[in-house]
Structures are given as C-alpha cells and as structure tokens.
Scaffold this active site. Structure first.
Site: not given
Lengths: 589, 119
Positions: A508, A25-28, A23, A50
């Site tokens: 997330t 914001g790692k992926t984005s 949550g 993910d």
C-alpha cells in the site's frame, strides 16, 4: 495486552467498516475476516475500494463493481469499487458531452475543479450508499464488509440541511464538493437510509485498524472521535502487526518489540475506552486464501516466505541524496509521503546532513508533537541549522477564521454552516499549509529550506490554474499572498527544488506513493528521489518473523528502484526514534 | 426591463472558499444577484462546472471563449450583448441597469427549502 481478534468467537453485525490510514492492513484484515465468516457458513459480501486492488490477486478473481462469487471460498462474494474510477466517470459525464463544443482550455479549467479529493470521497460514498440501503443486499448476505469507511467530512456534508435544500440548484450557488450529488435530489432518501444504517449499532460496527506505533494510534483516536460525534458509536480497535515474541540476543528484534509495547502503553485515553483486539505480526504477507485462513486459525509461524530469487539488492543510503542536493545546489527540498512513513525524520536527517556540509539550512516541520525542535535543543545543534514548526491545526484554524471574516459577513445561519463545512474540505487544509510554507521559504532567501510535507498537484494546479495564474491574480480580488505567487514558479524549477518521496517497502505505501508522484507530475513537478524508509531488508536481523518480512520487502524495493524512481535510496529500520541531532546523523552514515 | 446574464468561470464551490483564495467578489455578486432575483428582475448566473450547456448554447459567450479562452470569464451580457469580460459587474453598474439603488442589492441569499436529513 489485547486479546487476539478472531471473528469466529464474536458477535458480528451485518455491516463492518474497516478504517485506518494506508498501510495499516485494512484490506488484509477485512479479507481475512470475510474468509473466516464465510468459512462459518455465513453468506458474505466483501466490498473493496482498493484502487490497485491486490484483492484480485489475493482471491484469484477479476473483480468488477458487481458482486461476484469467489470460487476458492464458498459463501464469499466480492466486488471492487474504485472511487478514483467513480470520480473519473462522474467527471467524464460532466465534461464528455462538451468536447469539441467548448475550447480545450475551457474544458481543462472544469476538469481541474472536479479533480479534488472531495469529488473522490463523495463518489465513493455514492457507491457505498447503494449497498447500504439496498434491502435486497441485506436479504442476500449475512454480512457486508467494506475495506474503508466514509470520512467525517463526507458524512457531515450529507447531514447539513443546506446540502439538500434549494441551495444546490440555486443559480447563485453550486458546490462541486457535492458534485456527484448536485441535482440528484432523488438520492436524498437513499443517502438518508445509508447514514441511518451507519449510525445504527445493531447494524454497523466501525473497525479502527492501527499499527502499534504512536502516530497510527493517534490517527485512530482522531477518527474514532470524529465518527463518534457523527453518531457511529459502535467501534472496535484492532492493533495490527503486534510482534508476539522477540529474540533477546537480536538487537533489531528486541528494539522492534519494545517500541511496539511502549506505543501501546501510550494509547490515547479516549481510544482506551474502545473495545480493542490485536492481530499478530506474521512472517508471511497476507495474500492467498490459505494465508488469510492461517491468520485466525493458528498463530504459530509455520512457513517462511520462500527466499525470493534474484540478486541481493544494493541501494545507496541517504548520504547519496544529500550529496546529490549539495552538488546541484538545490535550495528548496520537500519530503512527501503518506502518514507513518517517516517523512519528518527523513527531512530532518537531510537538513542535518546539509548543515554538516557547511550550508545554512532552515528546517520546517509539521510534526504536531514538535518534539523535534525540543530534542534539537542542547544537542550540539550548529549555528547554521535553524528550525521552525508549522502546526497544521493552528494554520488551518487561522485560515478558516480569515475566510469566514472575509466571506461570511451577514450570511444566514444555514449558509454559514455550509460555508464552514466547505472549509472542512481536504483542499482547505492544503491551501492553508501551503501558504504557511510559502512564508517560510520567502523568509529564507539565503538558506536551504527543507520542508517535511509537500502540497498535492491538485492544490498547485488550483493555485496555478491553466497557466494563467498571474492574470487570474490581477483579476481576482481574493488575496493570494505574494509569498505564494513567488513560490509557485520556484517549485517547478528542478534546478531549485527537489522533491523526495518517502515510502515503506510494502504494497500500500508504495502504491500510494506512486499515486502521489503521478499527481505531482500533473502539476509539472518531477520528484527526483525515492527513499525507502524503515527497511528490515536493509538490517541484518536474525529474528525469524522479521526475516520473513525482510524477504517480502524485496519485491517492493525492486519495483520502486526499477519502475518508479528516477533515483532511489534506502534507510534500514533503526533501533530508536531518531529525533536528536546526533542520532539523526546515523541516518546519513 | 433589461435582462442580465452572468457566465462564471469553473468554480470548485461558489462560496469561493475551496479555491486557492477567498474571493469576496463572489460573495458580493451572489448577494446582489439574489436581491435582484427576489425583486423579480431578469438576472441569471451560470457556473461553467455545473452548467456547461449554457456556455455552448449562447453564441456570444461561446465566441468569447473561442477567441480568448477561459480567462475571459466571467462574461456579463445585458440584453444578449457582451458588456463585460473577465470581471463581475460592480454593484453600481447593476443598480444602474435595473434602475434601482445600490443599497438595495446587499441582501444575503436565503435558503428556500430546508430538508433535514437527520429528522
């Protein structure tokens, strides 16, 4: 304040690992960085872990675990490793050949042993190591970005000499913490190379992603320290979602802004030494390549999320949750959810609400700050509410001591090191905490007990393997406390126990909470309520940026309400950290 | 010489510390087995999670599992005959089977090879 993170203006190592709790914001952030580097003409590979892979929606491509080029972004390839899937595949490779040859009940005991968090961690590392150590990958790409990093526990296990000695194949030992590695001596060189690449500052940068709030920055500090100790010293911090401006006349906007700035001022000292950048809080969700490009190219708010269709959502507040528990005479209440979603506040508010109704309530919190008990003092706390705090660090340390005392006598130094590392596993912490909860519940026979953490299904199943728990106990000479034995059947009884899943209205946190729920169902526990906390949608803020976010929450609120929760309540984002008794009452209104 | 085989239940980690309780029995039995092995006695252990094949191939053990389920583990065989179900042999029993003294069976396992990934 920090300078804005912009990969177009910095020297970037070949490997980038983004780490942080769900949550943040790692992926984005990883995606946006990958797109920016590819737009510079660099050959980039993005490796996602993910499990829900909204990356596939972002990049509009079905991903597999083989790198695939992304049509909408020249020079960018991506692959998706699902560690859960990898762990499942490993589990199946162990168990599959014996289906029909061994009784199902026997296979079930094997399966549960292979269902721990360690198996998933190691399976993920196994996948990483191929990419890290493969010369061909390095020749083919200028940058490889991972949207997650291996944990300290995994890396330490791999660095222990015993992990690579005859210890693993020795018939007297076998450790499923290293399950996927067992008998894979051939991989030693590969892992060594992977670990070397990780700790080489010229090759790898570890990017700690955090939100501008206290608990998130504390977590980043912990991860930073742990990974530095292992030798991963080249680190950056990105504070993600920093509100750039606010509207002084809007109470929510002002409070939001001030709270973020205050948290940043309280950044832990050690973390202040790490090179830090920020990324703005934006009104749009970071999906779609255009939005990702937008993040680094222009920080102004241009477009609003289009107003999402459908009727306005109307969900009950936390008071409905409290009324429901009161009506059903629920005696033990757990709140569960990932870090940073406000489990402790929700648990405290439920405890306050029940005590207001005249029940005797005992609240147990694992909040390390323990400022809850402190703020309750002298804030008109009633006779019928008592509080105790369980400090996870102390409980775990105590548990480890007991174990080493019981099992470690006369071991060689290498073995003791191995035993100690086994004890660093996520399971240990859970079991230590669960024992502490059980003691509290046992002492509170005449009170309602509210606990701000719940055990995972895996722990419960280990404690209760294959329905034969008591038999198991009478046979094992290991000492399972009576309090634990008594608590297990109570947990399964919905008349007595209520589990509340706490989440935020974002991708997330919702998907992680759904996985937590699945895991509990595996252990025969059905969470009754979902509480969506800190919702901007439930406030009436007029701030343009926050308003945009409020609208993007709708989709997730709808999903929780329609697909996931038996019953669902919502709590608006509140202006202050609610910790005192009287402030907590505001939750319930 | 007698041949002893121990068929363990599925274990998370053989040190017994990952599981729900720490079982000193596991440490005791590991030491005893190790000591006996070093003395050249015929004793072996099979963990269900790591070595399920052994539980299929051994008819006796397989039959016990079919009849009684996983709770029957550990199963102990002496010369191929089931002698114990659902418990480990005591140190005294082991000493008796191998005609040695119980005090001889307290040695801790030693790591045979040590390869350091950091060097």
């Amino acid at each position: 304040m920090y300078s804005l993170f912009n990969p177009n203006q910095m020297a970037v190592t070949p490997f980038l690992f983004f780490t942080g709790k769900g949550g943040v914001g790692k992926t984005s952030t990883a995606c946006a960085t990958a797109v920016a580097l590819a737009d510079q003409g660099k050959k980039v590979l993005l490796v996602s872990t993910d499990p829900a892979s909204n990356l596939q929606d972002v990049l509009e491509v079905q991903l597999t675990n083989d790198p695939k080029s992304i049509p909408s972004v020249a020079n960018l390839s991506a692959c998706n490793i699902d560690p859960e899937q990898a762990a499942k595949a490993y589990k199946e490779s162990v168990i599959g050949p014996y289906r029909g040859k061994l009784p199902d009940a026997v296979l079930a005991t094997m399966e549960e042993q292979l269902s721990g968090a360690c198996t998933v961690e190691i399976a993920a590392f196994d996948e990483f190591s191929h990419l890290l150590a493969d010369e061909e990958i390095l020749a083919q790409y200028d940058h490889v970005l991972f949207d997650t990093a291996p944990t300290g526990h995994t890396l330490r296990l791999l660095q222990l000499p015993t992990a690579w000695s005859g210890f693993l194949e020795d018939s007297t030992h076998g450790a499923s913490c290293l399950g996927p590695l067992a008998g894979l001596e051939g991989k030693k060189a590969l892992y060594k190379k992977a670990v070397d690449s990780l700790s080489d500052g010229d090759k790898t940068t570890l990017i700690l992603v955090a939100r501008p709030d206290n608990s998130s920055l504390l977590e980043a500090d912990r991860a930073s320290f742990e990974l530095k100790e292992i030798g991963i010293k080249n680190q950056w911090l990105i504070v993600n979602g920093l509100l750039q401006t606010h509207q002084p006349e809007d109470a929510v906007s002002t409070a939001f802004y001030k709270r973020q700035r205050a948290a940043i001022e309280q950044t832990p000292e050690a973390l202040k030494q790490v090179m830090a950048y920020s990324l703005p809080y934006v009104s749009y969700s970071l999906t779609g390549v255009e939005n990702l490009r937008h993040l680094f190219s222009s920080y102004s708010i241009t477009s609003f999320e289009t107003e999402e269709g459908g009727d306005p959502l109307d969900l009950p507040g936390l008071n409905s949750v409290i009324d429901d528990f009161s009506e059903h005479n629920t005696r033990v209440i757990f709140t569960m959810g990932k870090g940073g979603v406000g489990k402790t506040s929700v648990a405290s508010a439920i405890a306050v609400g029940l005590s207001e109704k005249g029940y005797k309530v005992h609240l147990t919190t694992t909040d390390p700050a323990a400022h809850l008990a402190y703020t309750f003092e002298g804030s008109g706390i009633r006779d019928n509410l008592s509080i105790s705090s369980i400090n996870p660090d102390i409980e775990v340390a105590r548990y480890k001591e007991t174990v080493i005392e019981q099992a470690g006598g006369g071991m060689t130094e290498e073995e003791l090191a191995y035993l100690k590392e086994d004890l660093e596993s996520p399971c240990t912490e859970e079991i230590a905490l669960f024992q502490a909860f059980a003691k509290v519940v046992e002492k509170s026979e005449n009170e309602i007990v509210v606990i701000d953490t719940a055990p995972t299904g895996h722990t419960l199943l280990l404690l209760d393997s294959t329905e034969a728990y008591h038999k198991e106990m009478s046979r094992s000479t290991g000492d399972v406390p009576d309090s634990v034995k008594k608590l297990l059947p109570r947990l399964r009884n919905p008349k007595e126990t209520g589990v509340v899943i706490v989440t935020l209205a974002e991708a997330t946190p919702v998907l992680e909470a759904a996985r937590l729920e699945e895991d509990l169902k595996r252990a025969g526990i059905e969470p009754k309520w979902w509480v969506i906390n800190q919702s901007l949608y439930a406030t009436n803020t007029a701030d343009a940026v926050l308003r945009g976010r409020a609208i993007s929450e709708k989709k997730w609120i709808r999903k929780v309400d329609a697909e996931l929760a038996e019953k669902c309540a919502i709590i608006p984002w509140l202006e202050e950290e609610k910790i005192g008794y009287d402030q907590l009452k505001e939750f319930i209104l | 010489m007698k041949k002893v085989e121990i068929f363990d239940p599925a274990m998370c980690c053989s040190t017994g510390v990952c599981g729900p309780t720490v079982d000193p029995e596991l440490t005791r039995i590991a030491s005893a087995v190790y000591s006996l092995e070093k003395k050249g006695f015929a004793i072996s252990r099979h963990n269900l999670t790591d070595d399920p094949g052994a539980f299929v191939d051994n008819r006796q053990v397989n039959q016990v599992l079919v009849d009684k389920g996983p709770d029957a583990l550990p199963v102990v065989l002496v010369n191929g005959e089931v002698v114990k179900i659902a418990e480990y042999p005591t140190t005294e029993e082991l000493a008796e089977w191998f005609e040695t003294a119980p005090s001889e069976l307290q040695e801790k396992p030693r790591v045979r090879v040590s390869l350091n990934i950091n060097n």
